[in-house]
Design an enzyme around this catalytic site. Structure first.
Site, mmCIF file in Angstrom:
data_model
loop_
_atom_site.group_PDB
_atom_site.id
_atom_site.type_symbol
_atom_site.label_atom_id
_atom_site.label_comp_id
_atom_site.label_asym_id
_atom_site.label_seq_id
_atom_site.Cartn_x
_atom_site.Cartn_y
_atom_site.Cartn_z
ATOM 1 N N ASN A 31 -0.312 12.577 -32.148
ATOM 2 C CA ASN A 31 -1.272 11.467 -32.043
ATOM 3 C C ASN A 31 -2.624 11.925 -32.583
ATOM 4 O O ASN A 31 -3.309 12.726 -31.954
ATOM 5 C CB ASN A 31 -1.375 11.056 -30.568
ATOM 6 C CG ASN A 31 -2.293 9.861 -30.357
ATOM 7 O OD1 ASN A 31 -3.032 9.469 -31.268
ATOM 8 N ND2 ASN A 31 -2.256 9.301 -29.171
ATOM 9 N N HIS A 86 0.191 2.658 -34.926
ATOM 10 C CA HIS A 86 -0.453 3.880 -34.433
ATOM 11 C C HIS A 86 0.629 4.843 -33.954
ATOM 12 O O HIS A 86 1.567 4.435 -33.262
ATOM 13 C CB HIS A 86 -1.391 3.516 -33.284
ATOM 14 C CG HIS A 86 -1.948 4.706 -32.581
ATOM 15 N ND1 HIS A 86 -2.453 5.801 -33.268
ATOM 16 C CD2 HIS A 86 -2.071 5.004 -31.267
ATOM 17 C CE1 HIS A 86 -2.861 6.694 -32.390
ATOM 18 N NE2 HIS A 86 -2.646 6.241 -31.177
ATOM 19 N N CYS A 88 -8.220 5.097 -30.475
ATOM 20 C CA CYS A 88 -7.191 5.086 -31.540
ATOM 21 C C CYS A 88 -7.330 3.921 -32.516
ATOM 22 O O CYS A 88 -7.112 4.097 -33.705
ATOM 23 C CB CYS A 88 -5.806 5.139 -30.918
ATOM 24 S SG CYS A 88 -5.606 6.548 -29.814
HETATM 25 N N1 COA Z 1 6.826 19.224 -20.868
HETATM 26 C C1 COA Z 1 7.666 19.110 -19.840
HETATM 27 N N2 COA Z 1 7.476 18.271 -18.810
HETATM 28 C C2 COA Z 1 6.357 17.511 -18.836
HETATM 29 C C3 COA Z 1 5.424 17.601 -19.874
HETATM 30 C C4 COA Z 1 5.701 18.497 -20.923
HETATM 31 N N3 COA Z 1 4.874 18.630 -21.965
HETATM 32 N N4 COA Z 1 4.435 16.734 -19.628
HETATM 33 C C5 COA Z 1 4.707 16.138 -18.463
HETATM 34 N N5 COA Z 1 5.869 16.622 -17.975
HETATM 35 C C6 COA Z 1 6.523 16.247 -16.736
HETATM 36 C C7 COA Z 1 5.545 15.743 -15.716
HETATM 37 O O1 COA Z 1 4.979 16.818 -15.012
HETATM 38 C C8 COA Z 1 6.396 14.863 -14.873
HETATM 39 O O2 COA Z 1 7.133 15.676 -14.011
HETATM 40 P P1 COA Z 1 7.444 15.172 -12.511
HETATM 41 O O3 COA Z 1 8.272 13.925 -12.674
HETATM 42 O O4 COA Z 1 8.198 16.327 -11.940
HETATM 43 O O5 COA Z 1 6.128 14.921 -11.891
HETATM 44 C C9 COA Z 1 7.340 14.288 -15.886
HETATM 45 O O6 COA Z 1 7.383 15.163 -17.000
HETATM 46 C C10 COA Z 1 6.845 12.954 -16.388
HETATM 47 O O7 COA Z 1 7.952 12.388 -16.890
HETATM 48 P P2 COA Z 1 7.905 10.886 -17.295
HETATM 49 O O8 COA Z 1 6.939 10.108 -16.484
HETATM 50 O O9 COA Z 1 9.307 10.408 -17.350
HETATM 51 O O10 COA Z 1 7.351 10.996 -18.729
HETATM 52 P P3 COA Z 1 7.256 9.808 -19.707
HETATM 53 O O11 COA Z 1 8.607 9.351 -20.099
HETATM 54 O O12 COA Z 1 6.268 8.787 -19.228
HETATM 55 O O13 COA Z 1 6.617 10.526 -20.969
HETATM 56 C C11 COA Z 1 4.506 10.616 -22.051
HETATM 57 C C12 COA Z 1 5.342 11.049 -20.857
HETATM 58 C C13 COA Z 1 3.108 11.154 -21.896
HETATM 59 C C14 COA Z 1 5.139 11.181 -23.329
HETATM 60 C C15 COA Z 1 4.496 9.088 -22.107
HETATM 61 O O14 COA Z 1 4.169 8.553 -20.858
HETATM 62 C C16 COA Z 1 3.565 8.528 -23.106
HETATM 63 O O15 COA Z 1 3.700 8.759 -24.308
HETATM 64 N N6 COA Z 1 2.605 7.708 -22.667
HETATM 65 C C17 COA Z 1 1.702 7.029 -23.562
HETATM 66 C C18 COA Z 1 0.831 8.013 -24.231
HETATM 67 C C19 COA Z 1 -0.015 7.387 -25.228
HETATM 68 O O16 COA Z 1 0.432 6.617 -26.009
HETATM 69 N N7 COA Z 1 -1.264 7.807 -25.219
HETATM 70 C C20 COA Z 1 -2.193 7.501 -26.176
HETATM 71 C C21 COA Z 1 -2.427 6.080 -26.374
HETATM 72 S S1 COA Z 1 -3.364 6.108 -27.725
#
Ligand code: COA
Length: 317
Positions: A273, A243, A111
């Protein structure tokens, strides 16, 4: 000082909404919006390649700079989704633009790749061997998505952004930069395409929560370091251009700097993203909307796979 004399961006017109995902995946609009801030992401059709997106963005940057392809002395493409491993997407894009014979190469810095490109391009300009360097951040990353993985599929989109750099004494340009990386945490976010993975097993893999925790810390550190290197306080900023990976990460970075929301540019709702394209895509929109003004202090900051993180403080003009 090294200055951006033209900037442009492009996103393919087709887009997928959160509701579109509901039709083929166990997810919903509310979950995606509340966790990430994303509503839409633009998707390139199979016949549109990374280099095509890059070519569109670069053409717009050249037009804004009042330059022709023949003026470009070097092409640097930051991407994690190249057309091919060789030739580089920079070479392909240069040929599509009609640039002719110039040095071209890709960089892989995820990124923050566009910000890495600004630093590399600036350094090469200082050799005195080049007048105009074209730096492009581009992704057609949706081509690598594992559409059965709801934890990543909803987050990414395609796009491109390009900047033409030159060195002059206008007083405008890149005031400070900061690049950083830590390969020890690479396992947490990967595009599994390459010699380590057998054909057919492609996909983006991410441990979202751990990536999130690291991103919050490093985005803030990168922002503060670039400001410190330029001897500037956060209050002197006109814009933070973070970003666009997650609205909550953007919000945490804003709070760390103590900035009001109106100084932070956000367009994640429209594009998701777009990795290396994210920052120039945002800056292009700001130009279109008349938000970037001559003399504005603009701090761009990014974090991504590797891990890599980076920032650039620019006096716009
Ligand atoms: N729809 C519904 N549920 C989803 C899902 C979706 N698209 N994707 C994941 N889940 C579920 C998972 O299966 C998990 O379920 P479980 O608790 O039963 O196992 C749960 O949601 C995960 O929830 P949580 O850990 O609270 O999510 P989060 O608040 O961490 O949000 C992201 C997830 C990916 C949005 C977040 O972690 C994130 O943005 N991380 C950084 C990503 C990033 O910046 N990446 C690139 C860097 S360049």
């Amino acid at each position: 000082m090294v200055r951006i004399v033209g900037l442009g961006a492009y996103a393919p017109p087709d887009r997928l909404s959160n509701r579109d995902f509901e039709r083929f995946m166990d997810t919903n609009d509310e979950w995606i919006r509340s966790r990430s801030g994303i509503r839409y992401r633009h998707i390139s059709p199979p016949e549109v390649l990374t280099s095509d997106l890059a070519t569109e963005a670069a053409s717009k940057a050249l037009m804004r700079a009042g330059l022709s392809p023949k003026d470009v002395d070097m092409v640097i493409v930051a991407t994690s989704s190249p057309d091919t491993l060789t030739p580089s997407t920079a070479c392909v894009t240069a040929a599509k633009l009609g640039i002719g014979k110039v040095p071209c190469f890709d960089i892989s810095a995820a990124c923050p790749g566009f910000l890495y490109g600004l630093e590399i391009g600036s350094g090469l300009l200082r050799t005195g061997n080049y007048r105009y360097v074209l730096v492009i951040g581009v992704e057609a990353g949706t081509k690598f998505i594992d559409w059965s993985d709801r934890g990543t599929a909803v987050l990414f989109g395609d796009g491109a952004g390009a900047a033409i750099l030159t060195e002059d004494d206008s007083g405008y340009g890149i005031l400070s930069t900061y690049l950083q990386g830590d390969g020890r945490l690479g396992e947490l976010l990967k595009i599994e395409v390459g010699t380590a993975y057998p054909p057919g097993s492609w996909g983006v893999r991410m441990r979202g929560r751990e990536v999130f925790r690291n991103a919050v810390v490093q985005m803030g550190d990168a922002a503060i370091t670039a400001l410190r290197r330029a001897g500037m306080e956060p209050e002197e900023l006109d814009w933070l251009v973070p970003h666009q990976a997650n609205l909550r990460i953007i919000e945490a970075t804003r709070e760390r700097l103590g900035l009001p929301p109106e100084k932070v540019y956000v367009n994640i709702q429209e594009y998701g993203n777009t990795s290396a394209a994210s920052i120039p895509l945002a800056m292009d929109e700001m130009i279109e909307r008349g938000l970037l003004k001559e003399g504005h202090n603009v701090l761009a900051v990014s974090f991504g796979a590797g891990f890599t993180w980076a920032s650039a403080l620019i006096r716009w003009g």
